[in-house]
Design a protein around this motif. Structure first.
Motif, PDB file in Angstrom:
ATOM      1  N   ARG A 123       0.840  -1.214   0.000  1.00  0.00           N
ATOM      2  CA  ARG A 123       0.000   0.000   0.000  1.00  0.00           C
ATOM      3  C   ARG A 123       0.868   1.254   0.000  1.00  0.00           C
ATOM      4  NH1 ARG A 123      -3.168  -2.899   3.526  1.00  0.00           N
ATOM      5  NH2 ARG A 123      -2.135  -1.985   5.314  1.00  0.00           N
ATOM      6  N   GLU A 124       1.913   1.248   0.816  1.00  0.00           N
ATOM      7  CA  GLU A 124       2.810   2.410   0.863  1.00  0.00           C
ATOM      8  C   GLU A 124       3.472   2.622  -0.490  1.00  0.00           C
ATOM      9  OE1 GLU A 124       6.775   4.102   3.176  1.00  0.00           O
ATOM     10  OE2 GLU A 124       5.856   2.260   3.909  1.00  0.00           O
ATOM     11  N   ARG A 125       3.948   1.539  -1.098  1.00  0.00           N
ATOM     12  CA  ARG A 125       4.597   1.648  -2.417  1.00  0.00           C
ATOM     13  C   ARG A 125       3.629   2.173  -3.469  1.00  0.00           C
ATOM     14  NH1 ARG A 125       5.903  -3.725  -5.230  1.00  0.00           N
ATOM     15  NH2 ARG A 125       3.653  -3.564  -5.326  1.00  0.00           N
ATOM     16  N   ASP A 126       2.406   1.664  -3.456  1.00  0.00           N
ATOM     17  CA  ASP A 126       1.416   2.104  -4.445  1.00  0.00           C
ATOM     18  C   ASP A 126       1.061   3.581  -4.262  1.00  0.00           C
ATOM     19  OD1 ASP A 126       1.482  -0.473  -5.402  1.00  0.00           O
ATOM     20  OD2 ASP A 126      -0.445  -1.056  -4.503  1.00  0.00           O
ATOM     21  N   GLY A 127       0.904   4.005  -3.020  1.00  0.00           N
ATOM     22  CA  GLY A 127       0.622   5.416  -2.744  1.00  0.00           C
ATOM     23  C   GLY A 127       1.775   6.306  -3.166  1.00  0.00           C
ATOM     24  N   LEU A 128       2.990   5.858  -2.880  1.00  0.00           N
ATOM     25  CA  LEU A 128       4.165   6.633  -3.303  1.00  0.00           C
ATOM     26  C   LEU A 128       4.258   6.710  -4.818  1.00  0.00           C
ATOM     27  CD1 LEU A 128       6.959   5.512  -0.840  1.00  0.00           C
ATOM     28  CD2 LEU A 128       6.193   7.839  -1.245  1.00  0.00           C
ATOM     29  N   GLY A 129       3.894   5.636  -5.501  1.00  0.00           N
ATOM     30  CA  GLY A 129       3.920   5.644  -6.961  1.00  0.00           C
ATOM     31  C   GLY A 129       2.981   6.699  -7.520  1.00  0.00           C
ATOM     32  N   TYR A 179       6.228  14.392 -10.733  1.00  0.00           N
ATOM     33  CA  TYR A 179       6.883  14.542 -12.035  1.00  0.00           C
ATOM     34  C   TYR A 179       5.969  15.231 -13.039  1.00  0.00           C
ATOM     35  CZ  TYR A 179      10.909  11.782 -10.532  1.00  0.00           C
ATOM     36  OH  TYR A 179      12.033  11.337  -9.891  1.00  0.00           O
ATOM     37  N   ALA A 180       4.687  14.949 -12.980  1.00  0.00           N
ATOM     38  CA  ALA A 180       3.734  15.642 -13.858  1.00  0.00           C
ATOM     39  C   ALA A 180       3.675  17.128 -13.502  1.00  0.00           C
ATOM     40  CB  ALA A 180       2.345  15.015 -13.745  1.00  0.00           C
ATOM     41  N   GLN A 181       3.723  17.417 -12.220  1.00  0.00           N
ATOM     42  CA  GLN A 181       3.717  18.811 -11.763  1.00  0.00           C
ATOM     43  C   GLN A 181       4.966  19.535 -12.279  1.00  0.00           C
ATOM     44  OE1 GLN A 181       4.215  19.284  -7.513  1.00  0.00           O
ATOM     45  NE2 GLN A 181       2.891  21.092  -7.488  1.00  0.00           N
ATOM     46  N   ALA A 182       6.124  18.900 -12.170  1.00  0.00           N
ATOM     47  CA  ALA A 182       7.359  19.518 -12.659  1.00  0.00           C
ATOM     48  C   ALA A 182       7.281  19.742 -14.167  1.00  0.00           C
ATOM     49  CB  ALA A 182       8.562  18.643 -12.313  1.00  0.00           C
ATOM     50  N   ALA A 183       6.780  18.770 -14.898  1.00  0.00           N
ATOM     51  CA  ALA A 183       6.666  18.906 -16.359  1.00  0.00           C
ATOM     52  C   ALA A 183       5.714  20.037 -16.732  1.00  0.00           C
ATOM     53  CB  ALA A 183       6.204  17.590 -16.967  1.00  0.00           C
ATOM     54  N   THR A 184       4.591  20.112 -16.023  1.00  0.00           N
ATOM     55  CA  THR A 184       3.615  21.175 -16.301  1.00  0.00           C
ATOM     56  C   THR A 184       4.204  22.545 -16.009  1.00  0.00           C
ATOM     57  OG1 THR A 184       1.789  19.680 -15.800  1.00  0.00           O
ATOM     58  CG2 THR A 184       1.309  22.026 -15.714  1.00  0.00           C
ATOM     59  N   ALA A 226       9.354  19.895  -6.883  1.00  0.00           N
ATOM     60  CA  ALA A 226       8.576  18.783  -7.432  1.00  0.00           C
ATOM     61  C   ALA A 226       9.500  17.653  -7.881  1.00  0.00           C
ATOM     62  CB  ALA A 226       7.706  19.266  -8.591  1.00  0.00           C
ATOM     63  N   GLU A 227      10.607  17.997  -8.539  1.00  0.00           N
ATOM     64  CA  GLU A 227      11.562  16.972  -8.984  1.00  0.00           C
ATOM     65  C   GLU A 227      12.198  16.259  -7.791  1.00  0.00           C
ATOM     66  OE1 GLU A 227      14.111  19.350 -11.454  1.00  0.00           O
ATOM     67  OE2 GLU A 227      13.086  18.702 -13.285  1.00  0.00           O
ATOM     68  N   GLN A 228      12.529  17.031  -6.767  1.00  0.00           N
ATOM     69  CA  GLN A 228      13.145  16.449  -5.574  1.00  0.00           C
ATOM     70  C   GLN A 228      12.170  15.513  -4.860  1.00  0.00           C
ATOM     71  OE1 GLN A 228      14.214  19.191  -2.344  1.00  0.00           O
ATOM     72  NE2 GLN A 228      16.277  18.326  -2.450  1.00  0.00           N
ATOM     73  N   ASN A 229      10.907  15.916  -4.734  1.00  0.00           N
ATOM     74  CA  ASN A 229       9.906  15.054  -4.113  1.00  0.00           C
ATOM     75  C   ASN A 229       9.707  13.776  -4.914  1.00  0.00           C
ATOM     76  OD1 ASN A 229       9.392  16.738  -1.927  1.00  0.00           O
ATOM     77  ND2 ASN A 229       7.783  17.846  -2.996  1.00  0.00           N
ATOM     78  N   GLY A 230       9.683  13.885  -6.235  1.00  0.00           N
ATOM     79  CA  GLY A 230       9.564  12.709  -7.089  1.00  0.00           C
ATOM     80  C   GLY A 230      10.752  11.775  -6.931  1.00  0.00           C
ATOM     81  N   SER A 231      11.932  12.353  -6.838  1.00  0.00           N
ATOM     82  CA  SER A 231      13.144  11.562  -6.672  1.00  0.00           C
ATOM     83  C   SER A 231      13.145  10.828  -5.325  1.00  0.00           C
ATOM     84  CB  SER A 231      14.368  12.461  -6.781  1.00  0.00           C
ATOM     85  OG  SER A 231      15.544  11.724  -6.560  1.00  0.00           O
ATOM     86  N   ALA A 238      10.517   9.956  -3.613  1.00  0.00           N
ATOM     87  CA  ALA A 238       9.500   8.902  -3.705  1.00  0.00           C
ATOM     88  C   ALA A 238      10.058   7.693  -4.457  1.00  0.00           C
ATOM     89  CB  ALA A 238       8.244   9.433  -4.386  1.00  0.00           C
ATOM     90  N   ARG A 239      10.808   7.940  -5.525  1.00  0.00           N
ATOM     91  CA  ARG A 239      11.398   6.844  -6.304  1.00  0.00           C
ATOM     92  C   ARG A 239      12.389   6.057  -5.446  1.00  0.00           C
ATOM     93  NH1 ARG A 239      11.628   5.872 -11.624  1.00  0.00           N
ATOM     94  NH2 ARG A 239      10.964   7.968 -12.175  1.00  0.00           N
ATOM     95  N   GLN A 240      13.211   6.745  -4.659  1.00  0.00           N
ATOM     96  CA  GLN A 240      14.181   6.064  -3.796  1.00  0.00           C
ATOM     97  C   GLN A 240      13.475   5.212  -2.742  1.00  0.00           C
ATOM     98  OE1 GLN A 240      16.509   9.289  -2.252  1.00  0.00           O
ATOM     99  NE2 GLN A 240      17.762   9.473  -4.100  1.00  0.00           N
ATOM    100  N   ARG A 241      12.434   5.764  -2.142  1.00  0.00           N
ATOM    101  CA  ARG A 241      11.691   5.017  -1.120  1.00  0.00           C
ATOM    102  C   ARG A 241      10.995   3.805  -1.750  1.00  0.00           C
ATOM    103  NH1 ARG A 241      11.381   2.642   3.511  1.00  0.00           N
ATOM    104  NH2 ARG A 241       9.279   2.530   4.341  1.00  0.00           N
ATOM    105  N   MET A 242      10.485   3.975  -2.954  1.00  0.00           N
ATOM    106  CA  MET A 242       9.846   2.850  -3.635  1.00  0.00           C
ATOM    107  C   MET A 242      10.847   1.718  -3.883  1.00  0.00           C
ATOM    108  SD  MET A 242       7.252   4.764  -6.266  1.00  0.00           S
ATOM    109  CE  MET A 242       6.923   3.269  -7.185  1.00  0.00           C
ATOM    110  N   ALA A 243      12.079   2.067  -4.199  1.00  0.00           N
ATOM    111  CA  ALA A 243      13.115   1.048  -4.395  1.00  0.00           C
ATOM    112  C   ALA A 243      13.379   0.312  -3.081  1.00  0.00           C
ATOM    113  CB  ALA A 243      14.397   1.680  -4.929  1.00  0.00           C
TER     114      ALA A 243
END
Length: 126
Positions: free
Chosen positions: A43-49, A56-61, A83-88, A90-95
């Motif tokens: 559940r935590e991984r899915d929420g982080l995803g 990342y969408a926010q940073a792109a926008t 936004a990029e830092q938060n995405g990064s 989240a990616r590290q925690r997901m790993a």
């Protein structure tokens, strides 16, 4: 007053099926705890995803709607960086969670194998 007898007490053992039930209950408790931890990590991984995709969408926008790199407002640049830092993160925690999930799945498999019926010599287990 208790009287001691010279006759030794007869050794009594429990019924083997009762022992098997006790063992199964004990390992069942462990299996349930691991399954709950596994569900929580998933559940935590899915929420982080979902949040990672949002960041990342926010940073792109923000990049699409702001001026070119050298001409961006500092506020826009900070928002993009955040936004990029938060995405990064989240990616590290997901790993980390992926590794944890794999370990929990391995543990659950060990418990399941422990609970699997044992074959007697010359007998096959379905």
């Amino acid at each position: 007053m208790k009287m001691f007898t010279m006759r030794p007490r007869a050794f009594r053992s429990r019924n083997p099926s009762r022992d098997a039930e006790t063992d199964e209950a004990r390992f069942g408790t462990i299996g349930n705890a691991i399954a709950m931890a596994l569900a929580d990590a998933r559940r935590e991984r899915d929420g982080l995803g979902q949040r990672m995709n949002f960041y990342y969408a926010q940073a792109a926008t923000l990049m699409d709607n702001s001026a070119d790199y050298g001409k961006r407002e500092p506020l826009d640049e900070r928002a993009i960086g955040s936004a990029e830092q938060n995405g990064s993160r989240a990616r590290q925690r997901m790993a980390q969670l992926d590794t944890q999930i794999q370990r929990l799945e391995d543990l659950l498999g060990q418990v399941d194998r422990t609970l699997a019926p044992k074959a007697e010599p010359g007998e096959s287990v379905d």
